[in-house]
Design a protein around this motif. Structure first.
Motif, PDB file in Angstrom:
ATOM      1  N   ASP A 259      50.171   9.378  -7.829  1.00  0.00           N
ATOM      2  CA  ASP A 259      50.805  10.617  -7.137  1.00  0.00           C
ATOM      3  C   ASP A 259      49.764  11.523  -6.339  1.00  0.00           C
ATOM      4  OD1 ASP A 259      53.239   9.778  -8.328  1.00  0.00           O
ATOM      5  OD2 ASP A 259      52.962  10.887 -10.058  1.00  0.00           O
ATOM      6  N   ILE A 260      48.454  11.538  -6.960  1.00  0.00           N
ATOM      7  CA  ILE A 260      47.742  12.729  -6.207  1.00  0.00           C
ATOM      8  C   ILE A 260      46.574  11.911  -5.731  1.00  0.00           C
ATOM      9  CG2 ILE A 260      48.270  14.650  -7.713  1.00  0.00           C
ATOM     10  CD1 ILE A 260      46.051  13.739  -9.646  1.00  0.00           C
ATOM     11  N   ASP A 261      46.774  10.678  -5.314  1.00  0.00           N
ATOM     12  CA  ASP A 261      45.394   9.902  -4.544  1.00  0.00           C
ATOM     13  C   ASP A 261      45.314  10.595  -3.247  1.00  0.00           C
ATOM     14  OD1 ASP A 261      47.700   8.820  -3.170  1.00  0.00           O
ATOM     15  OD2 ASP A 261      46.794   6.865  -3.498  1.00  0.00           O
ATOM     16  N   THR A 262      46.250  11.320  -2.557  1.00  0.00           N
ATOM     17  CA  THR A 262      46.083  11.939  -1.428  1.00  0.00           C
ATOM     18  C   THR A 262      46.738  13.370  -1.381  1.00  0.00           C
ATOM     19  OG1 THR A 262      45.917   9.841  -0.296  1.00  0.00           O
ATOM     20  CG2 THR A 262      46.661  11.759   1.246  1.00  0.00           C
ATOM     21  N   ILE A 263      46.163  14.287  -1.412  1.00  0.00           N
ATOM     22  CA  ILE A 263      46.816  15.696  -0.945  1.00  0.00           C
ATOM     23  C   ILE A 263      45.789  16.239  -0.005  1.00  0.00           C
ATOM     24  CG2 ILE A 263      47.128  15.813  -3.622  1.00  0.00           C
ATOM     25  CD1 ILE A 263      44.496  17.723  -3.751  1.00  0.00           C
TER      26      ILE A 263
ATOM     27  N   ILE B 212      38.957  25.038  -2.158  1.00  0.00           N
ATOM     28  CA  ILE B 212      39.538  26.243  -2.334  1.00  0.00           C
ATOM     29  C   ILE B 212      38.794  27.149  -2.808  1.00  0.00           C
ATOM     30  CG2 ILE B 212      41.651  27.522  -3.675  1.00  0.00           C
ATOM     31  CD1 ILE B 212      42.845  24.840  -4.060  1.00  0.00           C
ATOM     32  N   LYS B 213      38.744  28.451  -2.160  1.00  0.00           N
ATOM     33  CA  LYS B 213      37.557  29.492  -2.211  1.00  0.00           C
ATOM     34  C   LYS B 213      38.283  30.762  -1.898  1.00  0.00           C
ATOM     35  CE  LYS B 213      33.459  26.532  -1.360  1.00  0.00           C
ATOM     36  NZ  LYS B 213      32.381  26.538  -0.566  1.00  0.00           N
ATOM     37  N   ALA B 214      37.634  31.808  -2.352  1.00  0.00           N
ATOM     38  CA  ALA B 214      38.029  33.154  -2.090  1.00  0.00           C
ATOM     39  C   ALA B 214      38.106  33.422  -0.615  1.00  0.00           C
ATOM     40  CB  ALA B 214      37.115  34.109  -2.916  1.00  0.00           C
ATOM     41  N   GLY B 215      38.793  34.573  -0.227  1.00  0.00           N
ATOM     42  CA  GLY B 215      38.811  34.969   1.264  1.00  0.00           C
ATOM     43  C   GLY B 215      40.005  34.440   2.070  1.00  0.00           C
ATOM     44  N   PHE B 216      40.920  33.423   1.581  1.00  0.00           N
ATOM     45  CA  PHE B 216      41.799  32.953   2.401  1.00  0.00           C
ATOM     46  C   PHE B 216      43.176  32.597   1.206  1.00  0.00           C
ATOM     47  CE2 PHE B 216      37.575  31.416   3.956  1.00  0.00           C
ATOM     48  CZ  PHE B 216      37.628  31.780   5.139  1.00  0.00           C
ATOM     49  N   ASP B 217      44.279  32.420   1.803  1.00  0.00           N
ATOM     50  CA  ASP B 217      45.396  31.698   1.114  1.00  0.00           C
ATOM     51  C   ASP B 217      45.353  30.294   1.417  1.00  0.00           C
ATOM     52  OD1 ASP B 217      45.948  34.413   0.233  1.00  0.00           O
ATOM     53  OD2 ASP B 217      47.639  34.708   1.781  1.00  0.00           O
ATOM     54  N   TRP B 218      45.918  29.614   0.270  1.00  0.00           N
ATOM     55  CA  TRP B 218      45.916  27.974   0.515  1.00  0.00           C
ATOM     56  C   TRP B 218      47.217  27.415   0.114  1.00  0.00           C
ATOM     57  CZ3 TRP B 218      41.285  25.757   1.620  1.00  0.00           C
ATOM     58  CH2 TRP B 218      40.380  26.610   1.825  1.00  0.00           C
ATOM     59  N   GLN B 219      47.383  26.347   0.784  1.00  0.00           N
ATOM     60  CA  GLN B 219      48.673  25.486   0.164  1.00  0.00           C
ATOM     61  C   GLN B 219      47.977  24.176  -0.206  1.00  0.00           C
ATOM     62  OE1 GLN B 219      51.089  24.927   3.689  1.00  0.00           O
ATOM     63  NE2 GLN B 219      52.439  26.724   3.299  1.00  0.00           N
ATOM     64  N   ILE B 220      48.276  23.665  -1.105  1.00  0.00           N
ATOM     65  CA  ILE B 220      48.089  22.172  -1.703  1.00  0.00           C
ATOM     66  C   ILE B 220      49.401  21.481  -1.573  1.00  0.00           C
ATOM     67  CG2 ILE B 220      47.320  20.999  -3.692  1.00  0.00           C
ATOM     68  CD1 ILE B 220      46.159  23.587  -5.024  1.00  0.00           C
ATOM     69  N   PHE B 221      49.302  20.520  -0.541  1.00  0.00           N
ATOM     70  CA  PHE B 221      50.628  19.741  -0.468  1.00  0.00           C
ATOM     71  C   PHE B 221      50.427  18.289  -1.101  1.00  0.00           C
ATOM     72  CE2 PHE B 221      53.115  16.830   2.334  1.00  0.00           C
ATOM     73  CZ  PHE B 221      54.140  17.000   1.866  1.00  0.00           C
ATOM     74  N   ILE B 222      51.275  17.879  -1.855  1.00  0.00           N
ATOM     75  CA  ILE B 222      51.308  16.581  -2.756  1.00  0.00           C
ATOM     76  C   ILE B 222      52.265  15.742  -1.686  1.00  0.00           C
ATOM     77  CG2 ILE B 222      51.348  15.449  -5.075  1.00  0.00           C
ATOM     78  CD1 ILE B 222      51.138  18.271  -6.147  1.00  0.00           C
ATOM     79  N   PRO B 223      51.945  14.964  -0.918  1.00  0.00           N
ATOM     80  CA  PRO B 223      52.696  14.190  -0.185  1.00  0.00           C
ATOM     81  C   PRO B 223      53.661  13.186  -1.016  1.00  0.00           C
ATOM     82  CG  PRO B 223      50.682  14.129   1.186  1.00  0.00           C
ATOM     83  CD  PRO B 223      50.539  14.751  -0.302  1.00  0.00           C
ATOM     84  N   SER B 224      53.267  12.764  -2.093  1.00  0.00           N
ATOM     85  CA  SER B 224      53.957  11.676  -2.736  1.00  0.00           C
ATOM     86  C   SER B 224      55.111  12.537  -3.533  1.00  0.00           C
ATOM     87  CB  SER B 224      53.079  10.815  -3.945  1.00  0.00           C
ATOM     88  OG  SER B 224      52.859  11.841  -4.894  1.00  0.00           O
ATOM     89  N   LYS B 225      54.944  13.643  -3.884  1.00  0.00           N
ATOM     90  CA  LYS B 225      56.148  14.300  -4.589  1.00  0.00           C
ATOM     91  C   LYS B 225      56.770  15.416  -3.399  1.00  0.00           C
ATOM     92  CE  LYS B 225      55.277  12.935  -8.667  1.00  0.00           C
ATOM     93  NZ  LYS B 225      56.348  12.203  -9.458  1.00  0.00           N
ATOM     94  N   SER B 226      56.335  15.352  -2.315  1.00  0.00           N
ATOM     95  CA  SER B 226      56.804  16.371  -1.309  1.00  0.00           C
ATOM     96  C   SER B 226      56.788  17.788  -2.006  1.00  0.00           C
ATOM     97  CB  SER B 226      58.228  16.051  -0.854  1.00  0.00           C
ATOM     98  OG  SER B 226      58.334  14.860  -0.075  1.00  0.00           O
ATOM     99  N   LYS B 227      55.733  18.155  -2.721  1.00  0.00           N
ATOM    100  CA  LYS B 227      55.659  19.327  -3.451  1.00  0.00           C
ATOM    101  C   LYS B 227      54.473  20.196  -2.737  1.00  0.00           C
ATOM    102  CE  LYS B 227      54.663  21.387  -8.010  1.00  0.00           C
ATOM    103  NZ  LYS B 227      54.810  20.926  -9.369  1.00  0.00           N
ATOM    104  N   THR B 228      54.656  21.520  -2.600  1.00  0.00           N
ATOM    105  CA  THR B 228      53.769  22.270  -2.057  1.00  0.00           C
ATOM    106  C   THR B 228      53.423  23.506  -3.013  1.00  0.00           C
ATOM    107  OG1 THR B 228      54.368  21.966   0.372  1.00  0.00           O
ATOM    108  CG2 THR B 228      52.925  23.853  -0.164  1.00  0.00           C
ATOM    109  N   VAL B 229      52.115  23.667  -3.357  1.00  0.00           N
ATOM    110  CA  VAL B 229      51.683  24.924  -4.297  1.00  0.00           C
ATOM    111  C   VAL B 229      51.044  25.794  -3.491  1.00  0.00           C
ATOM    112  CG1 VAL B 229      50.347  25.578  -6.218  1.00  0.00           C
ATOM    113  CG2 VAL B 229      51.531  23.242  -6.068  1.00  0.00           C
TER     114      VAL B 229
END
Length: 167
Positions: free
Chosen positions: A41-45, A91-108
């Protein structure tokens, strides 16, 4: 006469290279941990870095994390933590981030990262007696994951900056 001048120049270079220089401490990488996800599920993010406080409108960079290539995966029981060891990405301070999990079509969504902004004087050269070298890390105190506040322990002995993403 030329040898004396050369020796004097070398001596001055050695002395001045021992002077203090102030620099910014590095931001510690924040580590996502995935609960109840299989490795497949998370082998590629995909990590997307955005301008902070901009409602995810200005994309600055993106990075593909691939199991065994660009990401170090550590699994314990039902939780897999991912670290990007290259020292630049992650992921580090100073920015906003999206974590996209393609296998689940989920964005955090990760935003509002609060951390230290320390500087340190570094002594280099022949006369440096700094036992710690020139290393220092800014601690991370909190962030918002999908607009939910997550606080990290604030102690001098830990740099635990893991947050959890449930399947």
């Amino acid at each position: 006469m030329k040898i004396k001048n050369l020796v004097a120049i070398l001596l001055l270079c050695i002395i001045f290279s021992g002077c203090s220089k102030e620099f910014d401490c590095i931001d510690f990488q924040i580590q996502p941990s995935f609960i109840n996800y299989s490795i497949s599920d998370i082998d590629t993010i995909i990590l997307r870095k955005f301008k902070p406080n901009d409602s995810y409108q200005t994309l600055l960079d993106s990075f593909i994390v691939v199991y065994g290539y660009t990401g170090q995966y550590h699994t314990s029981n039902d939780t897999t933590s991912i670290l990007i060891p290259d020292g630049t990405n992650g992921i580090k301070a100073g920015f906003d981030w999206q974590i996209f999990i393609p296998s689940k079509s989920k964005t955090v969504y990760v935003s509002d990262i609060i951390s230290e902004k320390k500087t340190r004087k570094c002594n280099r050269g022949l006369f440096s007696l700094d036992p710690f070298g020139c290393n220092c890390i800014n601690k991370v105190f909190s962030l918002k994951k999908d607009n939910q506040l997550i606080s990290f322990p604030n102690t001098d002995t830990t740099l635990n900056t893991t947050f959890y993403i449930r399947n």
